[in-house]
Design a protein around this motif. Sequence first.
Motif, mmCIF file in Angstrom:
data_model
loop_
_atom_site.group_PDB
_atom_site.id
_atom_site.type_symbol
_atom_site.label_atom_id
_atom_site.label_comp_id
_atom_site.label_asym_id
_atom_site.label_seq_id
_atom_site.Cartn_x
_atom_site.Cartn_y
_atom_site.Cartn_z
ATOM 1 N N UNK A 1 13.306 48.720 2.767
ATOM 2 C CA UNK A 1 13.216 48.436 1.350
ATOM 3 C C UNK A 1 13.887 47.108 1.049
ATOM 4 N N UNK A 2 13.268 46.355 0.228
ATOM 5 C CA UNK A 2 13.804 45.058 -0.147
ATOM 6 C C UNK A 2 14.566 45.180 -1.467
ATOM 7 N N UNK A 3 15.791 44.726 -1.452
ATOM 8 C CA UNK A 3 16.607 44.791 -2.679
ATOM 9 C C UNK A 3 16.419 43.502 -3.462
ATOM 10 N N UNK A 4 16.208 43.617 -4.719
ATOM 11 C CA UNK A 4 16.056 42.450 -5.589
ATOM 12 C C UNK A 4 17.392 42.135 -6.243
ATOM 13 N N UNK A 5 17.671 40.843 -6.361
ATOM 14 C CA UNK A 5 18.895 40.399 -7.003
ATOM 15 C C UNK A 5 18.743 40.526 -8.518
ATOM 16 N N UNK A 6 19.844 40.720 -9.224
ATOM 17 C CA UNK A 6 19.773 40.786 -10.678
ATOM 18 C C UNK A 6 19.318 39.445 -11.259
ATOM 19 N N UNK A 7 18.791 39.489 -12.448
ATOM 20 C CA UNK A 7 18.230 38.304 -13.105
ATOM 21 C C UNK A 7 19.280 37.227 -13.335
ATOM 22 N N UNK A 8 20.532 37.620 -13.571
ATOM 23 C CA UNK A 8 21.559 36.630 -13.849
ATOM 24 C C UNK A 8 21.863 35.778 -12.611
ATOM 25 N N UNK A 9 21.614 36.324 -11.385
ATOM 26 C CA UNK A 9 21.815 35.537 -10.166
ATOM 27 C C UNK A 9 20.783 34.412 -10.089
ATOM 28 N N UNK A 10 19.526 34.711 -10.463
ATOM 29 C CA UNK A 10 18.488 33.682 -10.472
ATOM 30 C C UNK A 10 18.776 32.600 -11.515
ATOM 31 N N UNK A 11 19.285 33.018 -12.668
ATOM 32 C CA UNK A 11 19.625 32.058 -13.724
ATOM 33 C C UNK A 11 20.763 31.142 -13.268
ATOM 34 N N UNK A 12 21.789 31.732 -12.643
ATOM 35 C CA UNK A 12 22.929 30.952 -12.158
ATOM 36 C C UNK A 12 22.500 29.977 -11.067
ATOM 37 N N UNK A 13 21.660 30.429 -10.141
ATOM 38 C CA UNK A 13 21.162 29.559 -9.078
ATOM 39 C C UNK A 13 20.322 28.417 -9.659
ATOM 40 N N UNK A 14 19.490 28.723 -10.623
ATOM 41 C CA UNK A 14 18.667 27.698 -11.272
ATOM 42 C C UNK A 14 19.508 26.651 -11.970
ATOM 43 N N UNK A 15 20.547 27.083 -12.708
ATOM 44 C CA UNK A 15 21.434 26.129 -13.377
ATOM 45 C C UNK A 15 22.164 25.244 -12.363
ATOM 46 N N UNK A 16 22.562 25.794 -11.222
ATOM 47 C CA UNK A 16 23.238 25.000 -10.196
ATOM 48 C C UNK A 16 22.307 23.934 -9.645
ATOM 49 N N UNK A 17 21.046 24.297 -9.422
ATOM 50 C CA UNK A 17 20.081 23.317 -8.917
ATOM 51 C C UNK A 17 19.836 22.223 -9.956
ATOM 52 N N UNK A 18 19.693 22.612 -11.221
ATOM 53 C CA UNK A 18 19.480 21.621 -12.280
ATOM 54 C C UNK A 18 20.686 20.682 -12.371
ATOM 55 N N UNK A 19 21.896 21.211 -12.255
ATOM 56 C CA UNK A 19 23.100 20.384 -12.316
ATOM 57 C C UNK A 19 23.188 19.422 -11.145
ATOM 58 N N UNK A 20 22.858 19.887 -9.948
ATOM 59 C CA UNK A 20 22.886 19.004 -8.783
ATOM 60 C C UNK A 20 21.857 17.882 -8.900
ATOM 61 N N UNK A 21 20.660 18.220 -9.333
ATOM 62 C CA UNK A 21 19.610 17.205 -9.463
ATOM 63 C C UNK A 21 19.976 16.186 -10.537
ATOM 64 N N UNK A 22 20.478 16.644 -11.668
ATOM 65 C CA UNK A 22 20.835 15.701 -12.740
ATOM 66 C C UNK A 22 22.002 14.813 -12.332
ATOM 67 N N UNK A 23 22.990 15.350 -11.607
ATOM 68 C CA UNK A 23 24.110 14.540 -11.131
ATOM 69 C C UNK A 23 23.639 13.554 -10.075
ATOM 70 N N UNK A 24 22.711 13.973 -9.240
ATOM 71 C CA UNK A 24 22.162 13.094 -8.204
ATOM 72 C C UNK A 24 21.443 11.896 -8.826
ATOM 73 N N UNK A 25 20.706 12.161 -9.901
ATOM 74 C CA UNK A 25 19.935 11.085 -10.532
ATOM 75 C C UNK A 25 20.803 10.177 -11.398
ATOM 76 N N UNK A 26 21.813 10.722 -12.064
ATOM 77 C CA UNK A 26 22.600 9.911 -12.999
ATOM 78 C C UNK A 26 23.818 9.272 -12.351
ATOM 79 N N UNK A 27 24.616 10.040 -11.599
ATOM 80 C CA UNK A 27 25.874 9.512 -11.053
ATOM 81 C C UNK A 27 26.024 9.973 -9.601
ATOM 82 N N UNK A 28 25.402 9.249 -8.692
ATOM 83 C CA UNK A 28 25.379 9.619 -7.273
ATOM 84 C C UNK A 28 26.766 9.548 -6.652
ATOM 85 N N UNK A 29 27.576 8.567 -7.032
ATOM 86 C CA UNK A 29 28.913 8.410 -6.460
ATOM 87 C C UNK A 29 29.821 9.590 -6.775
ATOM 88 N N UNK A 30 29.771 10.093 -7.990
ATOM 89 C CA UNK A 30 30.622 11.246 -8.330
ATOM 90 C C UNK A 30 30.139 12.499 -7.589
#
Length: 120
Positions: A1-30
Amino acid sequence: MKRHQPIWMYILFGLAVVGLVSTFLTDFNSLIRNIIITAITIGIIYAIVHTFFLKRHNSNEIKKYRKAVKQSKKKYAQKPTGSYAQAKKRPVSKHKKRHKKTSHLRVIDGNKDTHKKMTL
């Protein structure tokens, strides 16, 4: 059986990816600086945990190992060789005669005819 993660884990992971991409594009040195600081912090925490908590466990094993080595050396130590010890030794021949040791078991002959009659 495959266990599914709660929805808040997907939201948190998505926000982390958005934050990394935006920091990469705006301020690469930081972004690079933050990654290096995080890696150094994790390394320091690992070193502290390893030296204070795991070293005690390993030192006990090392003590047991050293004790076993000492016992083994004592058990298998060679006898001292001196002039007296060499004089007592006999010359070893290349071809030793092997004597066949007599067996401690004996064959007992019994009444085989009665045994056959009992099985029939």
